[in-house]
Design an enzyme around this catalytic site. Structure first.
Site, mmCIF file in Angstrom:
data_model
loop_
_atom_site.group_PDB
_atom_site.id
_atom_site.type_symbol
_atom_site.label_atom_id
_atom_site.label_comp_id
_atom_site.label_asym_id
_atom_site.label_seq_id
_atom_site.Cartn_x
_atom_site.Cartn_y
_atom_site.Cartn_z
ATOM 1 C CB SER A 134 -0.863 -0.020 1.264
ATOM 2 O OG SER A 134 -1.459 1.243 1.472
ATOM 3 C CE1 TYR B 58 -3.619 -2.427 5.200
ATOM 4 C CE2 TYR B 58 -2.769 -0.254 4.609
ATOM 5 C CZ TYR B 58 -3.324 -1.462 4.242
ATOM 6 O OH TYR B 58 -3.597 -1.708 2.925
HETATM 7 P P1 NDP Z 1 -10.734 -7.197 1.886
HETATM 8 O O1 NDP Z 1 -10.964 -6.849 3.306
HETATM 9 O O2 NDP Z 1 -11.838 -7.115 0.911
HETATM 10 O O3 NDP Z 1 -10.089 -8.660 1.755
HETATM 11 C C1 NDP Z 1 -9.018 -9.037 2.556
HETATM 12 C C2 NDP Z 1 -8.793 -10.511 2.363
HETATM 13 O O4 NDP Z 1 -7.716 -10.895 3.237
HETATM 14 C C3 NDP Z 1 -10.007 -11.355 2.756
HETATM 15 O O5 NDP Z 1 -10.118 -12.456 1.882
HETATM 16 C C4 NDP Z 1 -9.653 -11.807 4.155
HETATM 17 O O6 NDP Z 1 -10.271 -13.020 4.552
HETATM 18 C C5 NDP Z 1 -8.162 -12.019 3.975
HETATM 19 N N1 NDP Z 1 -7.465 -12.181 5.258
HETATM 20 C C6 NDP Z 1 -7.394 -11.352 6.310
HETATM 21 N N2 NDP Z 1 -6.710 -11.921 7.308
HETATM 22 C C7 NDP Z 1 -6.363 -13.162 6.885
HETATM 23 C C8 NDP Z 1 -5.655 -14.245 7.461
HETATM 24 N N3 NDP Z 1 -5.196 -14.199 8.702
HETATM 25 N N4 NDP Z 1 -5.461 -15.358 6.709
HETATM 26 C C9 NDP Z 1 -5.929 -15.439 5.451
HETATM 27 N N5 NDP Z 1 -6.635 -14.455 4.862
HETATM 28 C C10 NDP Z 1 -6.832 -13.332 5.580
HETATM 29 O O7 NDP Z 1 -9.525 -6.243 1.441
HETATM 30 P P2 NDP Z 1 -8.921 -5.873 0.002
HETATM 31 O O8 NDP Z 1 -9.309 -6.866 -1.012
HETATM 32 O O9 NDP Z 1 -9.192 -4.448 -0.222
HETATM 33 O O10 NDP Z 1 -7.358 -5.985 0.343
HETATM 34 C C11 NDP Z 1 -6.485 -6.875 -0.319
HETATM 35 C C12 NDP Z 1 -5.078 -6.341 -0.150
HETATM 36 O O11 NDP Z 1 -4.975 -5.046 -0.786
HETATM 37 C C13 NDP Z 1 -4.680 -6.132 1.309
HETATM 38 O O12 NDP Z 1 -3.355 -6.541 1.511
HETATM 39 C C14 NDP Z 1 -4.795 -4.621 1.479
HETATM 40 O O13 NDP Z 1 -3.961 -4.140 2.481
HETATM 41 C C15 NDP Z 1 -4.381 -4.129 0.103
HETATM 42 N N6 NDP Z 1 -4.832 -2.777 -0.199
HETATM 43 C C16 NDP Z 1 -6.164 -2.490 -0.342
HETATM 44 C C17 NDP Z 1 -6.559 -1.192 -0.625
HETATM 45 C C18 NDP Z 1 -7.987 -0.840 -0.828
HETATM 46 O O14 NDP Z 1 -8.279 0.349 -1.096
HETATM 47 N N7 NDP Z 1 -8.932 -1.759 -0.766
HETATM 48 C C19 NDP Z 1 -5.579 -0.088 -0.736
HETATM 49 C C20 NDP Z 1 -4.206 -0.504 -0.587
HETATM 50 C C21 NDP Z 1 -3.866 -1.811 -0.327
HETATM 51 P P3 NDP Z 1 -11.740 -13.035 5.279
HETATM 52 O O15 NDP Z 1 -12.741 -12.906 4.160
HETATM 53 O O16 NDP Z 1 -11.767 -14.360 5.953
HETATM 54 O O17 NDP Z 1 -11.772 -11.882 6.227
#
Ligand code: NDP
Length: 218
Positions: free
Chosen positions: A127, A142
Protein backbone atom coordinates in the site's frame (compact mmCIF):
# COMPACT_ATOMS: atom_id res chain seq x y z
CA UNK A 1 0.72 -24.40 -16.94
CA UNK A 2 1.84 -22.22 -14.03
CA UNK A 3 0.45 -22.88 -10.58
CA UNK A 4 -0.39 -19.81 -8.50
CA UNK A 5 -1.37 -19.32 -4.86
CA UNK A 6 -3.21 -16.13 -3.93
CA UNK A 7 -3.70 -15.53 -0.20
CA UNK A 8 -6.89 -13.95 1.13
CA UNK A 9 -8.51 -14.58 -2.23
CA UNK A 10 -12.06 -15.41 -1.17
CA UNK A 11 -13.10 -11.79 -1.78
CA UNK A 12 -11.92 -8.34 -2.84
CA UNK A 13 -8.68 -7.68 -4.70
CA UNK A 14 -7.37 -11.21 -4.04
CA UNK A 15 -10.37 -12.76 -5.80
CA UNK A 16 -9.91 -10.37 -8.76
CA UNK A 17 -6.21 -11.33 -8.96
CA UNK A 18 -7.13 -15.03 -8.84
CA UNK A 19 -9.73 -14.55 -11.59
CA UNK A 20 -7.24 -12.67 -13.76
CA UNK A 21 -4.67 -15.44 -13.37
CA UNK A 22 -7.24 -18.14 -14.24
CA UNK A 23 -8.05 -16.14 -17.38
CA UNK A 24 -4.34 -16.12 -18.23
CA UNK A 25 -4.30 -19.91 -18.09
CA UNK A 26 -2.85 -20.43 -14.60
CA UNK A 27 -3.98 -23.14 -12.25
CA UNK A 28 -5.00 -21.05 -9.22
CA UNK A 29 -5.25 -21.90 -5.55
CA UNK A 30 -7.47 -19.57 -3.54
CA UNK A 31 -6.05 -19.28 -0.05
CA UNK A 32 -8.84 -18.63 2.44
CA UNK A 33 -8.97 -18.89 6.23
CA UNK A 34 -12.63 -19.86 5.85
CA UNK A 35 -12.62 -22.93 3.59
CA UNK A 36 -16.35 -22.67 2.78
CA UNK A 37 -15.88 -19.07 1.60
CA UNK A 38 -12.81 -20.16 -0.37
CA UNK A 39 -14.74 -22.97 -2.06
CA UNK A 40 -17.60 -20.65 -3.00
CA UNK A 41 -15.18 -18.13 -4.53
CA UNK A 42 -13.17 -20.84 -6.27
CA UNK A 43 -16.32 -22.26 -7.88
CA UNK A 44 -17.17 -18.84 -9.35
CA UNK A 45 -13.87 -18.55 -11.22
CA UNK A 46 -12.64 -22.08 -11.89
CA UNK A 47 -9.98 -22.20 -9.17
CA UNK A 48 -9.31 -24.54 -6.23
CA UNK A 49 -9.75 -23.56 -2.59
CA UNK A 50 -7.01 -24.03 -0.01
CA UNK A 51 -7.55 -23.51 3.72
CA UNK A 52 -4.92 -20.98 4.77
CA UNK A 53 -4.81 -18.61 7.73
CA UNK A 54 -1.66 -16.60 7.11
CA UNK A 55 -1.55 -15.46 10.75
CA UNK A 56 -1.10 -19.07 11.88
CA UNK A 57 2.27 -20.73 11.09
CA UNK A 58 0.74 -24.22 11.57
CA UNK A 59 -1.96 -23.43 9.02
CA UNK A 60 0.76 -22.22 6.62
CA UNK A 61 2.70 -25.48 7.05
CA UNK A 62 -0.45 -27.54 6.38
CA UNK A 63 -1.40 -25.41 3.38
CA UNK A 64 2.00 -25.55 1.65
CA UNK A 65 2.06 -29.33 2.06
CA UNK A 66 -1.38 -29.55 0.50
CA UNK A 67 -0.59 -27.02 -2.23
CA UNK A 68 2.47 -28.83 -3.57
CA UNK A 69 4.77 -26.97 -5.94
CA UNK A 70 3.85 -23.35 -6.61
CA UNK A 71 5.35 -21.12 -9.32
CA UNK A 72 3.59 -17.86 -8.44
CA UNK A 73 2.85 -16.56 -4.93
CA UNK A 74 0.63 -13.54 -4.33
CA UNK A 75 0.75 -12.32 -0.73
CA UNK A 76 -2.54 -10.44 -0.78
CA UNK A 77 -4.23 -11.11 2.58
CA UNK A 78 -4.51 -7.94 4.63
CA UNK A 79 -6.32 -6.35 7.53
CA UNK A 80 -6.87 -2.75 8.49
CA UNK A 81 -7.38 -2.59 12.23
CA UNK A 82 -9.03 0.03 14.38
CA UNK A 83 -7.54 1.90 17.30
CA UNK A 84 -4.42 4.05 17.32
CA UNK A 85 -0.94 2.68 16.61
CA UNK A 86 0.55 2.89 20.10
CA UNK A 87 -2.67 2.04 21.94
CA UNK A 88 -3.36 -1.36 20.42
CA UNK A 89 -0.66 -4.05 20.85
CA UNK A 90 -3.07 -6.75 19.63
CA UNK A 91 -3.69 -4.96 16.34
CA UNK A 92 0.06 -4.48 15.95
CA UNK A 93 0.74 -8.19 16.51
CA UNK A 94 -2.00 -9.35 14.14
CA UNK A 95 -1.04 -6.82 11.47
CA UNK A 96 2.56 -8.00 11.54
CA UNK A 97 1.45 -11.66 11.52
CA UNK A 98 -0.87 -11.26 8.51
CA UNK A 99 1.14 -8.83 6.42
CA UNK A 100 4.79 -9.60 7.30
CA UNK A 101 5.35 -12.90 9.08
CA UNK A 102 2.84 -14.87 6.99
CA UNK A 103 4.28 -13.61 3.68
CA UNK A 104 7.79 -14.33 5.00
CA UNK A 105 6.90 -17.94 5.89
CA UNK A 106 5.18 -18.53 2.56
CA UNK A 107 8.25 -17.24 0.73
CA UNK A 108 10.43 -19.41 2.96
CA UNK A 109 8.43 -22.52 2.05
CA UNK A 110 7.70 -21.83 -1.61
CA UNK A 111 10.73 -20.07 -3.12
CA UNK A 112 13.20 -23.02 -2.96
CA UNK A 113 11.22 -24.79 -5.72
CA UNK A 114 11.14 -21.54 -7.74
CA UNK A 115 14.92 -21.21 -7.42
CA UNK A 116 15.48 -24.86 -8.32
CA UNK A 117 13.34 -24.68 -11.48
CA UNK A 118 14.69 -21.26 -12.50
CA UNK A 119 11.30 -19.56 -12.49
CA UNK A 120 9.24 -17.85 -9.83
CA UNK A 121 7.10 -14.76 -9.29
CA UNK A 122 6.25 -13.33 -5.88
CA UNK A 123 3.93 -10.33 -5.61
CA UNK A 124 3.46 -8.61 -2.27
CA UNK A 125 0.25 -6.59 -2.21
CA UNK A 126 1.31 -3.55 -0.24
CA UNK A 127 0.00 0.00 0.00
CA UNK A 128 1.08 3.58 -0.49
CA UNK A 129 0.46 3.84 3.27
CA UNK A 130 3.57 1.68 3.71
CA UNK A 131 5.78 4.15 1.84
CA UNK A 132 8.30 6.22 3.78
CA UNK A 133 8.01 8.75 0.96
CA UNK A 134 4.37 9.14 2.00
CA UNK A 135 5.16 9.30 5.73
CA UNK A 136 4.11 5.69 6.55
CA UNK A 137 0.56 7.04 6.61
CA UNK A 138 -2.55 5.61 8.22
CA UNK A 139 -3.52 5.77 11.86
CA UNK A 140 -2.89 2.14 12.82
CA UNK A 141 -0.27 -0.62 12.61
CA UNK A 142 -1.20 -1.19 8.96
CA UNK A 143 1.32 1.30 7.55
CA UNK A 144 4.15 -0.10 9.68
CA UNK A 145 3.34 -3.64 8.54
CA UNK A 146 3.20 -2.61 4.88
CA UNK A 147 6.52 -0.75 5.25
CA UNK A 148 8.00 -3.96 6.66
CA UNK A 149 6.48 -5.94 3.77
CA UNK A 150 8.16 -3.49 1.39
CA UNK A 151 11.49 -4.01 3.19
CA UNK A 152 11.01 -7.78 2.95
CA UNK A 153 10.40 -7.38 -0.79
CA UNK A 154 13.71 -5.53 -1.29
CA UNK A 155 15.73 -7.91 0.88
CA UNK A 156 14.21 -11.08 -0.60
CA UNK A 157 14.75 -9.86 -4.17
CA UNK A 158 18.40 -9.22 -3.32
CA UNK A 159 18.73 -12.70 -1.79
CA UNK A 160 17.06 -14.62 -4.62
CA UNK A 161 18.37 -15.13 -8.15
CA UNK A 162 16.96 -12.89 -10.87
CA UNK A 163 14.86 -15.79 -12.20
CA UNK A 164 12.65 -15.45 -9.11
CA UNK A 165 11.14 -11.99 -9.18
CA UNK A 166 9.84 -10.40 -6.00
CA UNK A 167 7.92 -7.15 -6.29
CA UNK A 168 5.56 -5.06 -4.19
CA UNK A 169 2.58 -3.14 -5.49
CA UNK A 170 -0.10 -0.71 -4.38
CA UNK A 171 -3.56 -1.36 -5.85
CA UNK A 172 -4.80 2.22 -5.29
CA UNK A 173 -8.04 2.92 -3.42
CA UNK A 174 -10.31 -0.01 -4.24
CA UNK A 175 -14.01 -0.80 -3.65
CA UNK A 176 -13.76 -3.76 -1.29
CA UNK A 177 -14.69 -4.46 2.32
CA UNK A 178 -11.42 -2.73 3.31
CA UNK A 179 -11.58 0.17 0.85
CA UNK A 180 -15.32 0.84 1.22
CA UNK A 181 -17.86 1.41 -1.53
CA UNK A 182 -16.81 5.06 -2.02
CA UNK A 183 -13.37 4.06 -3.34
CA UNK A 184 -12.35 5.12 -6.82
CA UNK A 185 -11.30 1.78 -8.34
CA UNK A 186 -12.94 -1.56 -9.08
CA UNK A 187 -11.32 -4.75 -7.74
CA UNK A 188 -10.30 -5.58 -11.34
CA UNK A 189 -8.51 -2.23 -11.68
CA UNK A 190 -6.85 -2.80 -8.30
CA UNK A 191 -5.73 -6.27 -9.37
CA UNK A 192 -4.21 -5.27 -12.72
CA UNK A 193 -0.67 -4.42 -11.57
CA UNK A 194 -0.47 -7.55 -9.40
CA UNK A 195 -1.46 -9.73 -12.37
CA UNK A 196 1.11 -7.96 -14.53
CA UNK A 197 3.85 -8.57 -11.92
CA UNK A 198 2.74 -12.20 -11.50
CA UNK A 199 3.26 -12.83 -15.21
CA UNK A 200 6.40 -10.75 -15.85
CA UNK A 201 8.68 -11.93 -18.65
CA UNK A 202 12.25 -13.04 -17.84
CA UNK A 203 13.58 -9.52 -18.49
CA UNK A 204 11.06 -7.97 -16.07
CA UNK A 205 11.97 -6.06 -12.91
CA UNK A 206 12.58 -7.45 -9.43
CA UNK A 207 12.77 -5.72 -6.05
CA UNK A 208 10.48 -2.86 -7.12
CA UNK A 209 7.36 -1.10 -5.87
CA UNK A 210 4.65 -0.39 -8.46
CA UNK A 211 1.26 1.23 -8.95
CA UNK A 212 -0.48 1.26 -12.34
CA UNK A 213 2.44 -0.79 -13.72
CA UNK A 214 4.85 2.10 -12.98
CA UNK A 215 7.55 2.30 -10.30
CA UNK A 216 6.66 4.40 -7.23
CA UNK A 217 8.83 5.66 -4.36
CA UNK A 218 9.34 3.49 -1.30
P1 NDP B 1 -10.73 -7.20 1.89
O1 NDP B 1 -10.96 -6.85 3.31
O2 NDP B 1 -11.84 -7.11 0.91
O3 NDP B 1 -10.09 -8.66 1.76
C1 NDP B 1 -9.02 -9.04 2.56
C2 NDP B 1 -8.79 -10.51 2.36
O4 NDP B 1 -7.72 -10.90 3.24
C3 NDP B 1 -10.01 -11.36 2.76
O5 NDP B 1 -10.12 -12.46 1.88
C4 NDP B 1 -9.65 -11.81 4.15
O6 NDP B 1 -10.27 -13.02 4.55
C5 NDP B 1 -8.16 -12.02 3.98
N1 NDP B 1 -7.46 -12.18 5.26
C6 NDP B 1 -7.39 -11.35 6.31
N2 NDP B 1 -6.71 -11.92 7.31
C7 NDP B 1 -6.36 -13.16 6.89
C8 NDP B 1 -5.66 -14.24 7.46
N3 NDP B 1 -5.20 -14.20 8.70
N4 NDP B 1 -5.46 -15.36 6.71
C9 NDP B 1 -5.93 -15.44 5.45
N5 NDP B 1 -6.64 -14.46 4.86
C10 NDP B 1 -6.83 -13.33 5.58
O7 NDP B 1 -9.53 -6.24 1.44
P2 NDP B 1 -8.92 -5.87 0.00
O8 NDP B 1 -9.31 -6.87 -1.01
O9 NDP B 1 -9.19 -4.45 -0.22
O10 NDP B 1 -7.36 -5.99 0.34
C11 NDP B 1 -6.48 -6.88 -0.32
C12 NDP B 1 -5.08 -6.34 -0.15
O11 NDP B 1 -4.98 -5.05 -0.79
C13 NDP B 1 -4.68 -6.13 1.31
O12 NDP B 1 -3.36 -6.54 1.51
C14 NDP B 1 -4.79 -4.62 1.48
O13 NDP B 1 -3.96 -4.14 2.48
C15 NDP B 1 -4.38 -4.13 0.10
N6 NDP B 1 -4.83 -2.78 -0.20
C16 NDP B 1 -6.16 -2.49 -0.34
C17 NDP B 1 -6.56 -1.19 -0.62
C18 NDP B 1 -7.99 -0.84 -0.83
O14 NDP B 1 -8.28 0.35 -1.10
N7 NDP B 1 -8.93 -1.76 -0.77
C19 NDP B 1 -5.58 -0.09 -0.74
C20 NDP B 1 -4.21 -0.50 -0.59
C21 NDP B 1 -3.87 -1.81 -0.33
P3 NDP B 1 -11.74 -13.03 5.28
O15 NDP B 1 -12.74 -12.91 4.16
O16 NDP B 1 -11.77 -14.36 5.95
O17 NDP B 1 -11.77 -11.88 6.23
Amino acid sequence: MKRALVTGANQGIGLAIAKGLVEKGHEVLIGSRDLAAGKKAARQIGATALELDVADPASITRAVTQAGLVDVLINNAGILGAGRLLDDPQDFAVSMAVMVHGPYLLMHHLTPHMVAQGYGRVVNVSSGWGAFSDGVAGPVAYGVAKAALNALTVAAARTLPNTVKVNAMCPGWVRTRMGGMGASRSPEEGADTAIWLATLPDAGPTGGFFRDRKPIDW
